[in-house]
Structures are given as C-alpha cells and as structure tokens.
Scaffold this motif. Sequence first.
Motif, mmCIF file in Angstrom:
data_model
loop_
_atom_site.group_PDB
_atom_site.id
_atom_site.type_symbol
_atom_site.label_atom_id
_atom_site.label_comp_id
_atom_site.label_asym_id
_atom_site.label_seq_id
_atom_site.Cartn_x
_atom_site.Cartn_y
_atom_site.Cartn_z
ATOM 1 N N UNK A 17 0.804 -1.226 0.000
ATOM 2 C CA UNK A 17 0.000 0.000 0.000
ATOM 3 C C UNK A 17 0.832 1.270 0.000
ATOM 4 N N UNK A 18 2.079 1.185 0.442
ATOM 5 C CA UNK A 18 2.926 2.376 0.474
ATOM 6 C C UNK A 18 3.300 2.844 -0.936
ATOM 7 N N UNK A 19 3.346 1.945 -1.880
ATOM 8 C CA UNK A 19 3.620 2.344 -3.268
ATOM 9 C C UNK A 19 2.467 3.181 -3.811
ATOM 10 N N UNK A 20 1.256 2.790 -3.465
ATOM 11 C CA UNK A 20 0.091 3.566 -3.893
ATOM 12 C C UNK A 20 0.054 4.940 -3.261
ATOM 13 N N UNK A 21 0.552 5.037 -2.042
ATOM 14 C CA UNK A 21 0.587 6.331 -1.364
ATOM 15 C C UNK A 21 1.553 7.275 -2.069
ATOM 16 N N UNK A 22 2.695 6.762 -2.477
ATOM 17 C CA UNK A 22 3.645 7.602 -3.216
ATOM 18 C C UNK A 22 3.054 8.128 -4.506
ATOM 19 N N UNK A 23 2.349 7.277 -5.216
ATOM 20 C CA UNK A 23 1.690 7.709 -6.452
ATOM 21 C C UNK A 23 0.570 8.695 -6.150
ATOM 22 N N UNK A 24 -0.161 8.463 -5.065
ATOM 23 C CA UNK A 24 -1.264 9.351 -4.708
ATOM 24 C C UNK A 24 -0.805 10.752 -4.356
ATOM 25 N N UNK A 25 0.296 10.861 -3.621
ATOM 26 C CA UNK A 25 0.827 12.178 -3.273
ATOM 27 C C UNK A 25 1.280 12.906 -4.535
ATOM 28 N N UNK A 26 1.900 12.175 -5.442
ATOM 29 C CA UNK A 26 2.306 12.782 -6.711
ATOM 30 C C UNK A 26 1.120 13.283 -7.516
ATOM 31 N N UNK A 27 0.041 12.534 -7.516
ATOM 32 C CA UNK A 27 -1.158 12.937 -8.248
ATOM 33 C C UNK A 27 -1.783 14.178 -7.616
ATOM 34 N N UNK A 28 -1.835 14.206 -6.273
ATOM 35 C CA UNK A 28 -2.438 15.351 -5.580
ATOM 36 C C UNK A 28 -1.688 16.632 -5.901
ATOM 37 N N UNK A 29 -0.376 16.619 -5.743
ATOM 38 C CA UNK A 29 0.375 17.843 -5.978
ATOM 39 C C UNK A 29 0.549 18.149 -7.460
ATOM 40 N N UNK A 30 0.529 17.125 -8.301
ATOM 41 C CA UNK A 30 0.547 17.374 -9.739
ATOM 42 C C UNK A 30 -0.719 18.085 -10.192
#
Length: 74
Positions: A17-30
């Motif tokens: 699940x931590x891999x998804x969190x990294x992608x999610x943070x990138x999507x939010x700030x992108x």
Amino acid sequence: MMLQSAKLIGAGLATIGLAGVGAGVGIVFGAFVLAYSRNPSLKQQMLPYAILGFALTEAVGLFALMMAFLILFG
C-alpha cells in the motif's frame, strides 16, 4: 519457522500500500500545480484542498505501515 515466514510475507504484502501512497501524493500535488498554472488567482482556495488530500493520502500510508508492524510484532 512456518509462522515466522508467514509473518514476514504478510508484513511485506501489507507494505504494498505504500507504493500507492507515493503515487497518490504525486497525483495530488501534480493536480495542484496544474490547477495553479491554469488560474493563479485561486491559489488561496486550492491550497487547503491540496494539503487535505496530502494528509488523507499519508494517513492511508501510515495505516498500511501500522498493519505491517502489527503483523510483525503483534
């Protein structure tokens, strides 16, 4: 021996699940940067939503990490 290896496999799977969190943070700030570049005058209205999205995404990561630690040491 079998129980220890099952714990290690379970903890490893819980950290996926931590891999998804990294992608999610990138999507939010992108998305925030894209919205800011389209309309800079709305920065003060968009920033709290970006911070809220970041906090909620990180909370999911902390829950996944907590589950991994509970599996290992619980």
